[in-house]
Design a protein around this motif. Structure first.
Motif, PDB file in Angstrom:
ATOM      1  N   SER A  17       0.827  -1.211   0.000  1.00  0.00           N
ATOM      2  CA  SER A  17       0.000   0.000   0.000  1.00  0.00           C
ATOM      3  C   SER A  17       0.864   1.266   0.000  1.00  0.00           C
ATOM      4  O   SER A  17       1.770   1.409   0.833  1.00  0.00           O
ATOM      5  CB  SER A  17      -0.885  -0.037   1.257  1.00  0.00           C
ATOM      6  N   VAL A  18       0.567   2.174  -0.907  1.00  0.00           N
ATOM      7  CA  VAL A  18       1.312   3.446  -0.964  1.00  0.00           C
ATOM      8  C   VAL A  18       1.064   4.232   0.330  1.00  0.00           C
ATOM      9  O   VAL A  18       1.977   4.831   0.905  1.00  0.00           O
ATOM     10  CB  VAL A  18       0.889   4.270  -2.209  1.00  0.00           C
ATOM     11  N   GLN A  19      -0.187   4.217   0.787  1.00  0.00           N
ATOM     12  CA  GLN A  19      -0.551   4.937   2.024  1.00  0.00           C
ATOM     13  C   GLN A  19       0.385   4.544   3.184  1.00  0.00           C
ATOM     14  O   GLN A  19       0.872   5.394   3.914  1.00  0.00           O
ATOM     15  CB  GLN A  19      -2.004   4.580   2.372  1.00  0.00           C
ATOM     16  N   TYR A  20       0.642   3.241   3.342  1.00  0.00           N
ATOM     17  CA  TYR A  20       1.424   2.754   4.479  1.00  0.00           C
ATOM     18  C   TYR A  20       2.900   2.565   4.155  1.00  0.00           C
ATOM     19  O   TYR A  20       3.755   2.822   4.995  1.00  0.00           O
ATOM     20  CB  TYR A  20       0.834   1.422   4.980  1.00  0.00           C
ATOM     21  N   GLU A  21       3.165   2.080   2.945  1.00  0.00           N
ATOM     22  CA  GLU A  21       4.555   1.694   2.647  1.00  0.00           C
ATOM     23  C   GLU A  21       5.243   2.654   1.689  1.00  0.00           C
ATOM     24  O   GLU A  21       6.364   2.398   1.253  1.00  0.00           O
ATOM     25  CB  GLU A  21       4.575   0.271   2.068  1.00  0.00           C
ATOM     26  N   GLY A  22       4.547   3.754   1.375  1.00  0.00           N
ATOM     27  CA  GLY A  22       5.140   4.655   0.383  1.00  0.00           C
ATOM     28  C   GLY A  22       5.467   6.022   0.948  1.00  0.00           C
ATOM     29  O   GLY A  22       5.464   7.019   0.220  1.00  0.00           O
ATOM     30  N   GLY A  28      10.328  11.160   3.812  1.00  0.00           N
ATOM     31  CA  GLY A  28      11.717  10.817   4.132  1.00  0.00           C
ATOM     32  C   GLY A  28      11.875   9.672   5.104  1.00  0.00           C
ATOM     33  O   GLY A  28      12.982   9.363   5.535  1.00  0.00           O
ATOM     34  N   THR A  29      10.788   9.024   5.496  1.00  0.00           N
ATOM     35  CA  THR A  29      10.900   7.933   6.454  1.00  0.00           C
ATOM     36  C   THR A  29       9.696   6.988   6.345  1.00  0.00           C
ATOM     37  O   THR A  29       8.633   7.394   5.864  1.00  0.00           O
ATOM     38  CB  THR A  29      11.024   8.497   7.902  1.00  0.00           C
ATOM     39  N   GLY A  30       9.900   5.787   6.807  1.00  0.00           N
ATOM     40  CA  GLY A  30       8.795   4.813   6.800  1.00  0.00           C
ATOM     41  C   GLY A  30       8.174   4.714   8.189  1.00  0.00           C
ATOM     42  O   GLY A  30       8.556   5.441   9.114  1.00  0.00           O
ATOM     43  N   GLY A  31       7.206   3.843   8.334  1.00  0.00           N
ATOM     44  CA  GLY A  31       6.632   3.540   9.656  1.00  0.00           C
ATOM     45  C   GLY A  31       5.743   4.621  10.237  1.00  0.00           C
ATOM     46  O   GLY A  31       5.452   4.612  11.436  1.00  0.00           O
ATOM     47  N   LEU A  32       5.315   5.587   9.439  1.00  0.00           N
ATOM     48  CA  LEU A  32       4.451   6.654   9.976  1.00  0.00           C
ATOM     49  C   LEU A  32       3.000   6.198   9.958  1.00  0.00           C
ATOM     50  O   LEU A  32       2.606   5.386   9.121  1.00  0.00           O
ATOM     51  CB  LEU A  32       4.588   7.918   9.119  1.00  0.00           C
ATOM     52  N   GLU A  33       2.191   6.729  10.873  1.00  0.00           N
ATOM     53  CA  GLU A  33       0.748   6.449  10.851  1.00  0.00           C
ATOM     54  C   GLU A  33       0.172   7.346   9.752  1.00  0.00           C
ATOM     55  O   GLU A  33       0.229   8.569   9.826  1.00  0.00           O
ATOM     56  CB  GLU A  33       0.147   6.768  12.225  1.00  0.00           C
ATOM     57  N   PRO A  34      -0.373   6.758   8.680  1.00  0.00           N
ATOM     58  CA  PRO A  34      -0.678   7.581   7.505  1.00  0.00           C
ATOM     59  C   PRO A  34      -2.116   8.083   7.383  1.00  0.00           C
ATOM     60  O   PRO A  34      -3.074   7.329   7.590  1.00  0.00           O
ATOM     61  CB  PRO A  34      -0.362   6.621   6.353  1.00  0.00           C
ATOM     62  N   PHE A  35      -2.242   9.345   7.018  1.00  0.00           N
ATOM     63  CA  PHE A  35      -3.547   9.974   6.743  1.00  0.00           C
ATOM     64  C   PHE A  35      -3.355  10.911   5.556  1.00  0.00           C
ATOM     65  O   PHE A  35      -3.789  12.054   5.580  1.00  0.00           O
ATOM     66  CB  PHE A  35      -4.027  10.786   7.960  1.00  0.00           C
ATOM     67  N   HIS A 344       5.850  20.497   9.462  1.00  0.00           N
ATOM     68  CA  HIS A 344       5.831  19.191   8.807  1.00  0.00           C
ATOM     69  C   HIS A 344       6.905  18.256   9.349  1.00  0.00           C
ATOM     70  O   HIS A 344       6.673  17.061   9.512  1.00  0.00           O
ATOM     71  CB  HIS A 344       5.871  19.348   7.286  1.00  0.00           C
ATOM     72  N   LYS A 345       8.026  18.825   9.708  1.00  0.00           N
ATOM     73  CA  LYS A 345       9.088  18.010  10.314  1.00  0.00           C
ATOM     74  C   LYS A 345       8.604  17.492  11.678  1.00  0.00           C
ATOM     75  O   LYS A 345       8.775  16.315  12.002  1.00  0.00           O
ATOM     76  CB  LYS A 345      10.355  18.862  10.463  1.00  0.00           C
ATOM     77  N   ALA A 346       7.957  18.365  12.429  1.00  0.00           N
ATOM     78  CA  ALA A 346       7.497  17.969  13.765  1.00  0.00           C
ATOM     79  C   ALA A 346       6.383  16.922  13.688  1.00  0.00           C
ATOM     80  O   ALA A 346       6.344  15.999  14.500  1.00  0.00           O
ATOM     81  CB  ALA A 346       7.003  19.211  14.511  1.00  0.00           C
ATOM     82  N   LEU A 347       5.488  17.058  12.706  1.00  0.00           N
ATOM     83  CA  LEU A 347       4.414  16.056  12.576  1.00  0.00           C
ATOM     84  C   LEU A 347       5.025  14.668  12.359  1.00  0.00           C
ATOM     85  O   LEU A 347       4.536  13.665  12.881  1.00  0.00           O
ATOM     86  CB  LEU A 347       3.464  16.427  11.431  1.00  0.00           C
ATOM     87  N   ILE A 350       7.677  14.130  15.866  1.00  0.00           N
ATOM     88  CA  ILE A 350       7.012  14.056  17.175  1.00  0.00           C
ATOM     89  C   ILE A 350       5.731  13.223  17.081  1.00  0.00           C
ATOM     90  O   ILE A 350       5.492  12.334  17.878  1.00  0.00           O
ATOM     91  CB  ILE A 350       6.694  15.482  17.714  1.00  0.00           C
ATOM     92  N   GLY A 351       4.926  13.530  16.079  1.00  0.00           N
ATOM     93  CA  GLY A 351       3.634  12.846  15.962  1.00  0.00           C
ATOM     94  C   GLY A 351       3.733  11.463  15.325  1.00  0.00           C
ATOM     95  O   GLY A 351       2.843  10.632  15.486  1.00  0.00           O
ATOM     96  N   GLY A 352       4.799  11.232  14.574  1.00  0.00           N
ATOM     97  CA  GLY A 352       4.929   9.955  13.851  1.00  0.00           C
ATOM     98  C   GLY A 352       3.785   9.760  12.872  1.00  0.00           C
ATOM     99  O   GLY A 352       3.290   8.655  12.660  1.00  0.00           O
ATOM    100  N   ILE A 353       3.380  10.863  12.250  1.00  0.00           N
ATOM    101  CA  ILE A 353       2.163  10.846  11.437  1.00  0.00           C
ATOM    102  C   ILE A 353       2.465  11.393  10.035  1.00  0.00           C
ATOM    103  O   ILE A 353       3.281  12.309   9.887  1.00  0.00           O
ATOM    104  CB  ILE A 353       1.063  11.695  12.152  1.00  0.00           C
ATOM    105  N   ALA A 354       1.798  10.823   9.039  1.00  0.00           N
ATOM    106  CA  ALA A 354       1.952  11.330   7.662  1.00  0.00           C
ATOM    107  C   ALA A 354       0.645  11.988   7.239  1.00  0.00           C
ATOM    108  O   ALA A 354      -0.357  11.306   7.019  1.00  0.00           O
ATOM    109  CB  ALA A 354       2.308  10.186   6.715  1.00  0.00           C
ATOM    110  N   VAL A 355       0.645  13.328   7.187  1.00  0.00           N
ATOM    111  CA  VAL A 355      -0.487  14.073   6.616  1.00  0.00           C
ATOM    112  C   VAL A 355       0.086  14.834   5.420  1.00  0.00           C
ATOM    113  O   VAL A 355       1.278  15.123   5.383  1.00  0.00           O
ATOM    114  CB  VAL A 355      -1.132  15.054   7.637  1.00  0.00           C
ATOM    115  N   SER A 356      -0.744  15.174   4.448  1.00  0.00           N
ATOM    116  CA  SER A 356      -0.196  15.816   3.250  1.00  0.00           C
ATOM    117  C   SER A 356       0.106  17.289   3.513  1.00  0.00           C
ATOM    118  O   SER A 356      -0.797  18.042   3.902  1.00  0.00           O
ATOM    119  CB  SER A 356      -1.190  15.728   2.096  1.00  0.00           C
TER     120      SER A 356
END
Ligand SMILES: Cc1ncc(COP(=O)(O)O)c(C=O)c1O
Length: 400
Positions: A17-22, A28-35, A344-347, A350-356
């Motif tokens: 999945s691009v959402q999770y694995e892309g 710049g990093t993997g493993g983020l909780e994606p939205f 965006h760096k902090a999200l 710190i948040g471990g989150i991927a938002v656009s």
């Protein structure tokens, strides 16, 4: 009570999945909780999955015709039932994807270096596609008005009058702001485009997602025979079928339909349809109206949750107004006074989150982010907590 469980835990494990694995490319990093990317953590309706499974049972996936009564009937039925629009078979044309269709219109009706109008903020793939095709992006910014966005008709007309401007890509409902355009606004846009000879492309892929009081109006309603207007859409968003490539376009311009159709078949060799997509389209459009209605109610509840959470916990940094349509929350952090890059760096850190990030939807800085709410309530709560944690921490460290 809902007869469909949109809060069910789903998994995309093993699906690439691009959402999770892309996330590496943009974040710049993997493993983020994606939205971020616009697909859903919601399973396609059972009837759609079953229709594809039944087709798979046949075991033969040779070249397949989309010119058949099942395809035309399903599309015509949906448009009539959902939007009260009567279509003729010959007005509907299958195409490989929405972005393919838009790119193809741009290539056919403009030359390298010509200008194509976008209303910023704008869906990022439009920006990328125009750059990729060597077209100039002609920006007609939407006007901000107390959390809503309005079309700048005067500026638009001036841009349309430019010799080098050949087309306008209209997004309806609008991604990323979620705006639904009124019939009056659409009529003005059409009128200006026709008067100035600018080709009008209307991308309506988010057409099925509207808030309870909103009514989507398609540009198809205003199209007359021979108009240089094309509406492109598909089921990728509504039924979460982005990896089953397909789309269709609607035009009342015979010349245009034949020209694009010929190019799809001869120039690109892509005249045959995706056999699984055809089954999915038929099942979705003939059996799944109630599912879409309930999905819209679920999204409305998630949007309410975002609104309430921001009002209760993050109103000193964020502004958010529920969009008229789409499952995308467009959230402003302008009043936090923080820089785009820092947020965006902090999200991520710190948040471990991927938002656009907002800047991908603009040709200049943009202090928003886009948060995809097409998930279980539980995931949205988790995402909001991550955003909260991030802002709490960076605003504190900025003050110190
Ligand atoms: C406005 C808009 N158009 C087109 C697409 C992509 O459509 P397709 O995958 O059919 O090219 C998206 C996906 O997010 C979108 O938001």
């Amino acid at each position: 009570m809902s007869s469909f469980d949109f809060n069910r835990q789903t998994t995309r494990k093993g699906t690439y999945s691009v959402q999770y694995e892309g996330t590496e490319k943009l974040f710049g990093t993997g493993g983020l909780e994606p939205f971020w990317i616009a697909d859903m953590d919601i399973e396609t309706p059972e009837a759609v999955a079953e229709a594809m499974k039944k087709r798979i049972d046949n075991g033969i996936f040779g070249y397949t015709k989309w010119q058949n009564p099942k395809f035309h009937g399903a599309v015509k039925g949906w448009w009539h039932q959902r939007f009260g629009i009567t279509l003729e078979d010959e007005e509907i044309h299958y195409a490989p994807s929405v972005m393919f269709t838009i790119g193809e219109v741009v290539r056919q009706f403009s030359e390298e270096g010509d200008g194509i109008i976008l209303t910023m903020p704008s869906y990022n793939a439009f920006i990328g596609m125009l750059k990729g095709n060597g077209r100039e992006i002609v920006d007609c910014p939407l006007i901000r008005n107390q959390g809503t966005y309005e079309f700048d008709f005067d500026h638009f007309e001036k841009l349309c009058r430019r010799e080098d401007v050949k087309a306008y890509i209209h997004c309806s409902p609008h991604n990323p702001t979620g705006k639904v355009w009124t019939r009056d606004e659409l009529a003005k846009i059409r009128d200006i485009c026709l008067r100035t000879g600018v080709f009008l492309i209307s991308d309506e892929i988010h057409m099925d997602f509207t808030r309870p009081k909103e009514q989507f109006v398609s540009m198809v309603e205003l199209m007359e025979a021979g108009d240089p207007i094309l509406v492109t859409t598909g089921l990728g968003k509504t039924f979460n079928l982005a990896s089953i490539p397909h789309s269709y376009f609607i035009t009342r311009n015979r010349h245009l339909r034949l020209k694009i159709g010929r190019n799809i078949a001869s120039k690109y060799g892509m005249g045959a349809a995706n056999s699984l997509a055809l089954e999915a389209i038929h099942a979705a459009y003939t059996e799944c109206g109630p599912w879409v209605d309930e999905l819209n109610r679920h999204i409305e509840q998630n949007m309410q949750l975002v609104e309430a959470y921001i009002a209760a916990h993050m109103s000193e940094w964020l502004d958010f107004k529920k969009p008229d349509a789409t499952y995308l929350a467009w959230i402003s952090f302008e009043k936090s006074g923080l820089e785009d890059e820092e947020v965006h760096k902090a999200l991520i850190d710190i948040g471990g989150i991927a938002v656009s990030p907002g800047h991908i939807y603009d040709v200049k800085n943009n202090q928003h982010f886009r948060f995809n709410v097409a998930s279980s309530r539980h995931r949205i709560e988790d995402g909001l907590e991550r955003i909260h944690r991030t802002f709490k921490k960076i605003t504190k460290s900025t003050v110190q």
